[in-house]
Write a protein that holds these residues in place. Structure first.
Motif, PDB file in Angstrom:
ATOM      1  N   ARG A  83       0.852  -1.203   0.000  1.00  0.00           N
ATOM      2  CA  ARG A  83       0.000   0.000   0.000  1.00  0.00           C
ATOM      3  C   ARG A  83       0.884   1.247   0.000  1.00  0.00           C
ATOM      4  NH1 ARG A  83      -4.749  -1.639   3.197  1.00  0.00           N
ATOM      5  NH2 ARG A  83      -5.693   0.276   2.408  1.00  0.00           N
ATOM      6  N   ASP A  84       0.496   2.230  -0.785  1.00  0.00           N
ATOM      7  CA  ASP A  84       1.217   3.507  -0.764  1.00  0.00           C
ATOM      8  C   ASP A  84       0.911   4.241   0.537  1.00  0.00           C
ATOM      9  OD1 ASP A  84       2.177   2.960  -3.250  1.00  0.00           O
ATOM     10  OD2 ASP A  84       1.146   4.591  -4.297  1.00  0.00           O
ATOM     11  N   CYS A  85       1.939   4.718   1.209  1.00  0.00           N
ATOM     12  CA  CYS A  85       1.775   5.421   2.495  1.00  0.00           C
ATOM     13  C   CYS A  85       2.619   6.692   2.481  1.00  0.00           C
ATOM     14  CB  CYS A  85       2.295   4.565   3.649  1.00  0.00           C
ATOM     15  SG  CYS A  85       1.401   3.036   3.904  1.00  0.00           S
ATOM     16  N   VAL A  86       2.231   7.628   3.318  1.00  0.00           N
ATOM     17  CA  VAL A  86       3.088   8.784   3.582  1.00  0.00           C
ATOM     18  C   VAL A  86       3.269   8.868   5.092  1.00  0.00           C
ATOM     19  CG1 VAL A  86       1.114  10.388   3.461  1.00  0.00           C
ATOM     20  CG2 VAL A  86       3.433  11.266   3.273  1.00  0.00           C
ATOM     21  N   CYS A  87       4.498   9.138   5.505  1.00  0.00           N
ATOM     22  CA  CYS A  87       4.827   9.071   6.923  1.00  0.00           C
ATOM     23  C   CYS A  87       5.480  10.375   7.360  1.00  0.00           C
ATOM     24  CB  CYS A  87       5.790   7.904   7.082  1.00  0.00           C
ATOM     25  SG  CYS A  87       5.980   7.353   8.732  1.00  0.00           S
ATOM     26  N   MET A  88       4.935  10.980   8.398  1.00  0.00           N
ATOM     27  CA  MET A  88       5.554  12.186   8.974  1.00  0.00           C
ATOM     28  C   MET A  88       6.554  11.751  10.020  1.00  0.00           C
ATOM     29  SD  MET A  88       2.778  15.081   9.913  1.00  0.00           S
ATOM     30  CE  MET A  88       3.871  16.312  10.623  1.00  0.00           C
ATOM     31  N   GLN A  89       7.833  11.875   9.680  1.00  0.00           N
ATOM     32  CA  GLN A  89       8.881  11.514  10.634  1.00  0.00           C
ATOM     33  C   GLN A  89       9.244  12.797  11.377  1.00  0.00           C
ATOM     34  OE1 GLN A  89      12.313   9.889   8.678  1.00  0.00           O
ATOM     35  NE2 GLN A  89      12.351   8.113  10.005  1.00  0.00           N
ATOM     36  N   GLY A  90       8.455  13.103  12.379  1.00  0.00           N
ATOM     37  CA  GLY A  90       8.580  14.372  13.093  1.00  0.00           C
ATOM     38  C   GLY A  90       7.308  15.172  12.941  1.00  0.00           C
ATOM     39  N   ARG A  91       6.676  15.469  14.072  1.00  0.00           N
ATOM     40  CA  ARG A  91       5.441  16.257  14.034  1.00  0.00           C
ATOM     41  C   ARG A  91       5.700  17.634  14.636  1.00  0.00           C
ATOM     42  NH1 ARG A  91       2.981  12.736  18.021  1.00  0.00           N
ATOM     43  NH2 ARG A  91       1.089  12.528  16.778  1.00  0.00           N
ATOM     44  N   PHE A  92       4.674  18.478  14.590  1.00  0.00           N
ATOM     45  CA  PHE A  92       4.787  19.841  15.115  1.00  0.00           C
ATOM     46  C   PHE A  92       3.945  19.948  16.377  1.00  0.00           C
ATOM     47  CE2 PHE A  92       4.959  19.885  10.437  1.00  0.00           C
ATOM     48  CZ  PHE A  92       6.328  20.009  10.350  1.00  0.00           C
ATOM     49  N   HIS A  93       4.516  20.594  17.374  1.00  0.00           N
ATOM     50  CA  HIS A  93       3.815  20.735  18.659  1.00  0.00           C
ATOM     51  C   HIS A  93       3.530  22.206  18.920  1.00  0.00           C
ATOM     52  CE1 HIS A  93       6.368  17.091  18.950  1.00  0.00           C
ATOM     53  NE2 HIS A  93       5.379  16.580  19.660  1.00  0.00           N
TER      54      HIS A  93
END
Ligand SMILES: O=P(O)(O)O[C@H]1O[C@H](CO)[C@@H](O)[C@H]1O
Length: 289
Positions: A83-93
Protein backbone atom coordinates in the motif's frame (compact mmCIF):
# COMPACT_ATOMS: atom_id res chain seq x y z
CA UNK A 1 -18.06 32.89 -0.05
CA UNK A 2 -17.44 35.57 2.54
CA UNK A 3 -13.74 36.24 3.07
CA UNK A 4 -12.23 35.63 6.51
CA UNK A 5 -11.83 38.88 8.44
CA UNK A 6 -8.23 40.09 8.54
CA UNK A 7 -8.17 39.36 12.28
CA UNK A 8 -9.07 35.69 11.66
CA UNK A 9 -6.72 33.37 13.51
CA UNK A 10 -7.00 30.88 10.62
CA UNK A 11 -3.63 31.42 8.98
CA UNK A 12 -3.83 29.39 5.79
CA UNK A 13 -6.01 29.50 2.71
CA UNK A 14 -7.16 26.45 0.75
CA UNK A 15 -4.78 27.53 -2.03
CA UNK A 16 -1.78 27.39 0.32
CA UNK A 17 -2.47 23.81 1.43
CA UNK A 18 -3.10 22.97 -2.25
CA UNK A 19 0.22 24.45 -3.31
CA UNK A 20 2.03 22.14 -0.88
CA UNK A 21 0.00 19.09 -1.94
CA UNK A 22 0.47 19.78 -5.65
CA UNK A 23 4.23 20.18 -5.17
CA UNK A 24 4.40 16.80 -3.42
CA UNK A 25 2.24 15.12 -6.07
CA UNK A 26 4.55 16.50 -8.74
CA UNK A 27 7.63 15.17 -6.93
CA UNK A 28 6.53 11.59 -6.19
CA UNK A 29 4.73 8.85 -8.03
CA UNK A 30 3.20 7.53 -4.79
CA UNK A 31 -0.51 8.19 -4.25
CA UNK A 32 -0.95 7.37 -0.55
CA UNK A 33 -4.32 6.52 0.97
CA UNK A 34 -2.73 6.02 4.41
CA UNK A 35 -0.76 8.58 6.42
CA UNK A 36 1.24 7.78 9.55
CA UNK A 37 2.24 10.48 12.04
CA UNK A 38 5.21 9.34 14.12
CA UNK A 39 5.37 10.23 17.80
CA UNK A 40 8.50 11.05 19.79
CA UNK A 41 11.10 8.35 19.21
CA UNK A 42 8.74 6.45 16.90
CA UNK A 43 10.16 7.73 13.61
CA UNK A 44 11.49 4.23 12.87
CA UNK A 45 8.03 3.47 11.51
CA UNK A 46 9.05 5.35 8.37
CA UNK A 47 11.98 2.95 7.89
CA UNK A 48 9.45 0.20 7.20
CA UNK A 49 8.54 1.79 3.89
CA UNK A 50 10.05 0.45 0.68
CA UNK A 51 10.59 2.32 -2.58
CA UNK A 52 10.97 5.55 -0.60
CA UNK A 53 10.86 9.20 -1.61
CA UNK A 54 12.10 11.39 1.26
CA UNK A 55 11.42 15.14 1.56
CA UNK A 56 13.06 17.11 4.37
CA UNK A 57 10.46 19.54 5.69
CA UNK A 58 12.58 22.55 4.78
CA UNK A 59 12.42 21.54 1.10
CA UNK A 60 8.61 21.38 0.99
CA UNK A 61 6.88 24.66 0.09
CA UNK A 62 5.12 26.19 3.10
CA UNK A 63 5.86 23.23 5.40
CA UNK A 64 6.88 24.00 9.01
CA UNK A 65 10.05 22.40 10.48
CA UNK A 66 10.26 20.31 13.67
CA UNK A 67 12.59 21.12 16.54
CA UNK A 68 12.14 18.33 19.13
CA UNK A 69 14.77 15.60 19.79
CA UNK A 70 13.32 12.32 18.54
CA UNK A 71 11.55 14.01 15.60
CA UNK A 72 13.64 13.82 12.40
CA UNK A 73 11.74 16.35 10.28
CA UNK A 74 11.00 14.69 6.98
CA UNK A 75 8.06 13.41 4.99
CA UNK A 76 8.59 9.89 3.73
CA UNK A 77 6.51 8.44 0.89
CA UNK A 78 6.76 4.74 0.20
CA UNK A 79 5.13 1.38 0.07
CA UNK A 80 4.23 -0.86 2.99
CA UNK A 81 2.44 -4.20 2.60
CA UNK A 82 1.77 -3.23 -1.02
CA UNK A 83 0.00 0.00 0.00
CA UNK A 84 1.22 3.51 -0.76
CA UNK A 85 1.77 5.42 2.50
CA UNK A 86 3.09 8.78 3.58
CA UNK A 87 4.83 9.07 6.92
CA UNK A 88 5.55 12.19 8.97
CA UNK A 89 8.88 11.51 10.63
CA UNK A 90 8.58 14.37 13.09
CA UNK A 91 5.44 16.26 14.03
CA UNK A 92 4.79 19.84 15.12
CA UNK A 93 3.82 20.74 18.66
CA UNK A 94 2.05 23.78 19.99
CA UNK A 95 4.76 24.20 22.65
CA UNK A 96 7.40 24.66 19.94
CA UNK A 97 5.79 28.03 19.33
CA UNK A 98 3.71 27.03 16.32
CA UNK A 99 0.14 28.27 16.32
CA UNK A 100 -2.50 25.55 16.30
CA UNK A 101 -3.14 25.94 12.53
CA UNK A 102 0.52 25.31 11.74
CA UNK A 103 0.61 22.28 14.05
CA UNK A 104 -2.12 20.71 11.91
CA UNK A 105 -0.97 22.01 8.50
CA UNK A 106 0.21 18.58 7.23
CA UNK A 107 -3.15 16.92 7.89
CA UNK A 108 -4.97 19.08 5.35
CA UNK A 109 -2.12 18.49 2.92
CA UNK A 110 -2.65 14.73 3.41
CA UNK A 111 -6.34 15.18 2.65
CA UNK A 112 -5.50 17.00 -0.58
CA UNK A 113 -3.05 14.23 -1.50
CA UNK A 114 -5.95 11.79 -1.39
CA UNK A 115 -5.25 10.21 2.00
CA UNK A 116 -8.28 8.50 3.58
CA UNK A 117 -6.89 7.03 6.81
CA UNK A 118 -4.50 8.52 9.37
CA UNK A 119 -2.61 6.48 11.94
CA UNK A 120 -1.49 8.86 14.68
CA UNK A 121 1.11 7.69 17.20
CA UNK A 122 2.52 9.33 20.30
CA UNK A 123 4.57 8.85 23.40
CA UNK A 124 2.46 9.49 26.50
CA UNK A 125 2.52 9.40 30.27
CA UNK A 126 0.38 6.72 31.90
CA UNK A 127 -2.29 8.12 34.26
CA UNK A 128 -4.28 4.93 34.65
CA UNK A 129 -2.89 3.06 37.67
CA UNK A 130 -3.23 -0.31 35.95
CA UNK A 131 -1.11 0.72 32.96
CA UNK A 132 2.58 -0.22 32.76
CA UNK A 133 5.49 1.47 31.05
CA UNK A 134 5.72 -0.12 27.61
CA UNK A 135 1.97 -0.64 27.21
CA UNK A 136 0.39 0.34 23.90
CA UNK A 137 -2.93 2.14 24.22
CA UNK A 138 -5.44 2.29 21.37
CA UNK A 139 -7.15 5.67 21.66
CA UNK A 140 -10.90 5.37 22.03
CA UNK A 141 -11.42 9.06 22.85
CA UNK A 142 -9.60 12.24 23.80
CA UNK A 143 -9.85 15.31 26.00
CA UNK A 144 -8.89 18.46 24.12
CA UNK A 145 -7.64 20.57 27.00
CA UNK A 146 -6.14 23.36 24.82
CA UNK A 147 -9.47 23.36 22.97
CA UNK A 148 -11.19 24.17 26.28
CA UNK A 149 -8.97 27.26 26.38
CA UNK A 150 -9.82 28.35 22.82
CA UNK A 151 -6.96 26.60 21.01
CA UNK A 152 -9.05 24.49 18.66
CA UNK A 153 -7.51 24.26 15.16
CA UNK A 154 -10.95 24.75 13.61
CA UNK A 155 -11.39 28.20 15.16
CA UNK A 156 -11.55 30.96 12.57
CA UNK A 157 -13.02 31.04 9.09
CA UNK A 158 -14.43 27.64 8.04
CA UNK A 159 -13.63 26.62 4.47
CA UNK A 160 -16.42 24.23 3.51
CA UNK A 161 -14.07 22.50 1.02
CA UNK A 162 -12.41 20.93 4.06
CA UNK A 163 -15.48 20.27 6.15
CA UNK A 164 -18.50 21.58 8.00
CA UNK A 165 -18.51 24.31 10.64
CA UNK A 166 -19.52 22.08 13.56
CA UNK A 167 -18.02 18.60 13.08
CA UNK A 168 -18.92 15.72 15.37
CA UNK A 169 -16.13 14.37 17.59
CA UNK A 170 -17.95 11.60 19.46
CA UNK A 171 -16.79 9.18 16.75
CA UNK A 172 -13.27 10.60 16.38
CA UNK A 173 -11.53 7.23 16.72
CA UNK A 174 -12.90 4.83 14.13
CA UNK A 175 -14.61 1.83 15.72
CA UNK A 176 -13.70 -0.59 12.91
CA UNK A 177 -10.06 0.47 12.89
CA UNK A 178 -9.92 -0.03 16.66
CA UNK A 179 -11.29 -3.54 16.26
CA UNK A 180 -8.70 -4.31 13.57
CA UNK A 181 -5.99 -2.88 15.83
CA UNK A 182 -7.06 -5.10 18.75
CA UNK A 183 -7.18 -8.18 16.57
CA UNK A 184 -3.83 -7.41 14.93
CA UNK A 185 -2.20 -6.73 18.31
CA UNK A 186 -3.34 -10.16 19.53
CA UNK A 187 -2.00 -11.84 16.38
CA UNK A 188 1.34 -10.03 16.70
CA UNK A 189 1.86 -11.05 20.33
CA UNK A 190 1.14 -7.55 21.68
CA UNK A 191 -2.05 -8.54 23.51
CA UNK A 192 -0.28 -8.78 26.89
CA UNK A 193 0.55 -5.08 26.88
CA UNK A 194 -2.42 -3.65 24.98
CA UNK A 195 -4.82 -1.10 26.47
CA UNK A 196 -7.67 0.97 25.10
CA UNK A 197 -8.38 4.33 26.68
CA UNK A 198 -8.66 8.11 26.73
CA UNK A 199 -5.78 10.43 25.78
CA UNK A 200 -5.66 13.92 27.24
CA UNK A 201 -3.68 16.62 25.51
CA UNK A 202 -2.07 19.44 27.47
CA UNK A 203 -0.12 22.22 25.77
CA UNK A 204 3.20 21.42 27.50
CA UNK A 205 6.15 21.73 27.41
CA UNK A 206 6.35 21.44 31.20
CA UNK A 207 5.30 18.02 32.43
CA UNK A 208 2.35 17.82 34.80
CA UNK A 209 2.35 18.62 38.49
CA UNK A 210 1.09 15.98 40.90
CA UNK A 211 -2.15 17.92 41.42
CA UNK A 212 -2.65 18.18 37.65
CA UNK A 213 -2.17 14.42 37.25
CA UNK A 214 -4.75 13.76 39.96
CA UNK A 215 -7.15 16.13 38.21
CA UNK A 216 -6.68 14.36 34.85
CA UNK A 217 -7.28 10.99 36.51
CA UNK A 218 -10.54 12.33 37.97
CA UNK A 219 -11.54 13.50 34.49
CA UNK A 220 -11.21 9.94 33.20
CA UNK A 221 -8.02 10.30 31.18
CA UNK A 222 -5.77 7.22 30.91
CA UNK A 223 -2.77 8.84 29.22
CA UNK A 224 -1.45 12.38 28.93
CA UNK A 225 0.65 13.97 26.20
CA UNK A 226 1.28 17.19 24.30
CA UNK A 227 0.18 16.30 20.76
CA UNK A 228 -2.20 14.26 18.59
CA UNK A 229 -5.53 15.91 19.45
CA UNK A 230 -5.26 18.93 17.09
CA UNK A 231 -4.23 16.59 14.26
CA UNK A 232 -7.17 14.29 14.97
CA UNK A 233 -9.67 17.18 15.10
CA UNK A 234 -8.51 18.46 11.71
CA UNK A 235 -8.45 14.95 10.22
CA UNK A 236 -12.02 14.29 11.34
CA UNK A 237 -13.16 17.68 10.08
CA UNK A 238 -12.15 16.67 6.55
CA UNK A 239 -13.58 13.16 6.92
CA UNK A 240 -10.40 11.13 7.36
CA UNK A 241 -10.63 7.91 9.36
CA UNK A 242 -8.38 7.96 12.42
CA UNK A 243 -6.57 5.32 14.43
CA UNK A 244 -4.61 6.60 17.44
CA UNK A 245 -1.89 4.67 19.28
CA UNK A 246 -0.10 5.83 22.43
CA UNK A 247 3.01 4.20 23.78
CA UNK A 248 3.08 4.55 27.57
CA UNK A 249 6.66 5.75 27.97
CA UNK A 250 6.48 6.64 31.66
CA UNK A 251 4.06 6.60 34.56
CA UNK A 252 3.05 10.04 35.80
CA UNK A 253 3.98 10.96 39.35
CA UNK A 254 1.02 11.13 41.74
CA UNK A 255 2.79 10.64 45.07
CA UNK A 256 4.34 13.60 46.92
CA UNK A 257 6.95 11.24 48.45
CA UNK A 258 8.07 9.85 45.07
CA UNK A 259 11.58 10.59 43.81
CA UNK A 260 10.49 9.91 40.19
CA UNK A 261 10.64 12.81 37.73
CA UNK A 262 9.18 12.86 34.23
CA UNK A 263 11.87 13.44 31.61
CA UNK A 264 12.23 13.20 27.84
CA UNK A 265 15.26 10.85 28.07
CA UNK A 266 13.08 8.21 29.74
CA UNK A 267 10.40 8.81 27.10
CA UNK A 268 12.90 8.14 24.29
CA UNK A 269 14.41 5.12 26.12
CA UNK A 270 11.00 3.46 26.34
CA UNK A 271 10.27 4.09 22.67
CA UNK A 272 13.54 2.30 21.82
CA UNK A 273 12.47 -0.69 23.89
CA UNK A 274 9.09 -1.01 22.15
CA UNK A 275 9.99 0.21 18.70
CA UNK A 276 10.09 -3.27 17.11
CA UNK A 277 6.71 -4.27 18.59
CA UNK A 278 5.14 -1.05 17.35
CA UNK A 279 6.66 -1.39 13.91
CA UNK A 280 5.37 -4.97 13.62
CA UNK A 281 1.94 -3.89 14.79
CA UNK A 282 1.63 -0.90 12.45
CA UNK A 283 2.99 -2.84 9.50
CA UNK A 284 0.49 -5.69 9.95
CA UNK A 285 -2.30 -3.20 10.66
CA UNK A 286 -1.73 -1.63 7.29
CA UNK A 287 -2.06 -5.03 5.68
CA UNK A 288 -5.34 -5.56 7.54
CA UNK A 289 -7.14 -2.25 6.93
O1 LIG B 1 3.37 13.35 21.49
P1 LIG B 1 4.73 13.07 21.00
O2 LIG B 1 5.12 13.90 19.85
O3 LIG B 1 4.92 11.60 20.73
O4 LIG B 1 5.77 13.44 22.18
C1 LIG B 1 5.55 13.38 23.58
O5 LIG B 1 6.83 13.38 24.16
C2 LIG B 1 7.25 14.73 24.44
C3 LIG B 1 7.54 14.85 25.91
O6 LIG B 1 8.43 13.88 26.36
C4 LIG B 1 6.07 15.62 24.07
O7 LIG B 1 6.26 16.14 22.77
C5 LIG B 1 4.93 14.66 24.13
O8 LIG B 1 3.81 15.10 23.37
Amino acid sequence: MEAAPSTSPCRYSYEEYKETADWLLAHTKQRPKIAIICGSGLGGLADLLGDKAVFPYEDIPRFPTSTVPGHAGQLVFGSLQGRDCVCMQGRFHFYEGYDIHTVTYPVRVFYLLGVETVIVTNAAGGLNGSYNVGDIMILKDHINMPGFAGQNPLCGHNDIRFGERFPCMSDAYDRDLRAVARQTAEEQGCGGFLQEGVYCMLAGPSYETIAECKLLQMLGADCVGMSTVPEVVVARHCGLRVLGLSLVTNKVVTDYDSAEKANHEEVLRTTQRRTQDLERLVSQLIANI
